[in-house]
Design a protein around this motif. Structure first.
Motif, PDB file in Angstrom:
ATOM      1  N   TRP A  22       0.823  -1.210   0.000  1.00  0.00           N
ATOM      2  CA  TRP A  22       0.000   0.000   0.000  1.00  0.00           C
ATOM      3  C   TRP A  22       0.855   1.257   0.000  1.00  0.00           C
ATOM      4  O   TRP A  22       0.580   2.228  -0.710  1.00  0.00           O
ATOM      5  N   SER A  26       0.753   3.941  -2.957  1.00  0.00           N
ATOM      6  CA  SER A  26       0.367   5.318  -2.656  1.00  0.00           C
ATOM      7  C   SER A  26       1.416   6.302  -3.149  1.00  0.00           C
ATOM      8  O   SER A  26       1.076   7.352  -3.715  1.00  0.00           O
ATOM      9  N   PRO A  36      -3.966  12.721  -3.220  1.00  0.00           N
ATOM     10  CA  PRO A  36      -4.413  12.127  -1.959  1.00  0.00           C
ATOM     11  C   PRO A  36      -5.923  11.945  -1.873  1.00  0.00           C
ATOM     12  O   PRO A  36      -6.395  10.931  -1.363  1.00  0.00           O
ATOM     13  N   LEU A  39      -6.999   9.018  -4.087  1.00  0.00           N
ATOM     14  CA  LEU A  39      -6.598   7.736  -3.493  1.00  0.00           C
ATOM     15  C   LEU A  39      -7.461   7.414  -2.276  1.00  0.00           C
ATOM     16  O   LEU A  39      -7.829   6.254  -2.061  1.00  0.00           O
ATOM     17  N   ARG A  43      -9.657   4.169  -1.561  1.00  0.00           N
ATOM     18  CA  ARG A  43      -9.289   3.344  -0.406  1.00  0.00           C
ATOM     19  C   ARG A  43     -10.484   3.046   0.489  1.00  0.00           C
ATOM     20  O   ARG A  43     -10.575   1.959   1.070  1.00  0.00           O
ATOM     21  N   MET A  86      -1.125   9.615   2.812  1.00  0.00           N
ATOM     22  CA  MET A  86      -1.144   9.967   1.389  1.00  0.00           C
ATOM     23  C   MET A  86      -0.627  11.380   1.142  1.00  0.00           C
ATOM     24  O   MET A  86       0.044  11.638   0.138  1.00  0.00           O
ATOM     25  N   GLN A 216      -5.142   1.200  -8.714  1.00  0.00           N
ATOM     26  CA  GLN A 216      -5.245   1.828  -7.401  1.00  0.00           C
ATOM     27  C   GLN A 216      -6.512   1.386  -6.671  1.00  0.00           C
ATOM     28  O   GLN A 216      -6.514   1.222  -5.449  1.00  0.00           O
ATOM     29  N   GLN A 220      -5.654   0.049  -3.274  1.00  0.00           N
ATOM     30  CA  GLN A 220      -6.151   0.859  -2.170  1.00  0.00           C
ATOM     31  C   GLN A 220      -7.408   0.254  -1.546  1.00  0.00           C
ATOM     32  O   GLN A 220      -7.506   0.107  -0.324  1.00  0.00           O
TER      33      GLN A 220
END
Length: 293
Positions: A22, A26, A36, A39, A43, A86, A216, A220
């Motif tokens: 992870w 990231s 961020p 993501l 996530r 992040m 991702q 994530q």
């Protein structure tokens, strides 16, 4: 070796490897096509949707779980923690997260257990804490030339380690199963993220290549947000908070090696020495080597 211990150790190992993956994913995401906020959306929203049927049964306010404990779980294991990491990845390499972030977790966990629960720190555990501090100092000294660029990220990683340690101490005794915990934490994190998405949007999800978004979402949402959280909670339930945090011993070196291989980050002697010191320190500071750890 009994079944609970074996399951706990396997869960801790899986959590460590997922955690390293992870961190690398990231770092790659925030330095290429995503940010961020994007993501964070992947996530927390992805596992929240997957676990929605379980959330309907458990509820946003699980029965018997005090609101204060619920807040600490979401703060330490949910969106605030994720945003700290992040955001930090924008300024510092993944290896810094491995050392300053994961390496600090057992340190803060042991200190928190001492202050909040009165858990004694034995000679071995004290020696481990000192080794962790020595490893952080070695890594900081070896990275001094880049400190002007990386200090913001390093500080955010240390703050992330503090709230994750709080989460580690809070989950045990919450009465939630690992899957219930994942459902509740991801749901609340998604709800907390909504105001940010309304204010800032997530434009890069639309402009980034679909392959980046898909990878991702997998890394994530499925790996870290779902499997990583659940395996770590299993480790806490089976091993206890201190021994579960032992999994962090594997993260500094595996993250540094993975980032060097996959992202081309430099892998210097200082990083290797610091990772070794932190790993040994974590093994002692976690209490896993003590009879009552």
């Amino acid at each position: 070796m009994n079944r609970n211990l074996a399951l706990g150790l396997l869960a801790a190992l899986a959590a460590a490897l997922i955690g390293s993956g992870w961190q690398i994913a990231s770092r790659h995401g925030v330095t290429t096509t995503l940010g961020p906020v994007e993501l964070a959306a992947l996530r927390y929203a992805v596992p929240a949707l997957v676990l929605l049927p379980l959330l309907i049964q458990t509820g946003l306010f699980p029965q018997g779980l005090p609101r204060r404990r619920l807040g600490l779980l979401v703060l330490g294991g949910g969106l605030p923690f994720g945003l700290l990491v992040m955001a930090g990845m924008q300024w510092a390499p993944a290896a810094h997260m491995g050392v300053f972030g994961a390496g600090s977790v057992p340190l803060f966990t042991a200190l928190g257990a001492r202050l909040v629960q009165g858990e004694p720190i034995s000679g071995l555990r004290l020696a481990g804490l000192l080794l962790v501090v020595a490893g952080l100092a070695v890594f900081g000294a070896s990275s001094l030339a880049d400190a002007a660029q990386t200090w913001r990220g390093d500080l955010l990683f240390i703050l992330a380690a503090m709230v994750w340690a709080m989460y580690t101490l809070t989950f045990r005794g919450s009465g939630l199963t690992p899957w219930q915990g994942a459902a509740v934490i991801n749901a609340w994190s998604s709800l907390l993220l909504l105001p940010m998405l309304l204010a800032l949007g997530a434009p890069r999800l639309l402009t980034a290549p679909w392959t980046d978004v898909a990878w991702q979402a997998l890394g994530q949402g499925v790996a870290a947000g779902l499997l990583g959280l659940v395996t770590y909670m299993i480790a806490i339930a089976k091993l206890g908070a201190a021994r579960a945090s032992l999994s962090a011993a594997l993260v500094p070196l595996s993250t540094a090696l993975g980032a060097a291989w996959l992202l081309g980050e430099p892998l210097g002697a200082g990083t290797l020495v610091a990772s070794g010191l932190v790993a040994c320190g974590v093994a002692l500071a976690s209490g896993a080597l003590g009879r009552h750890g």
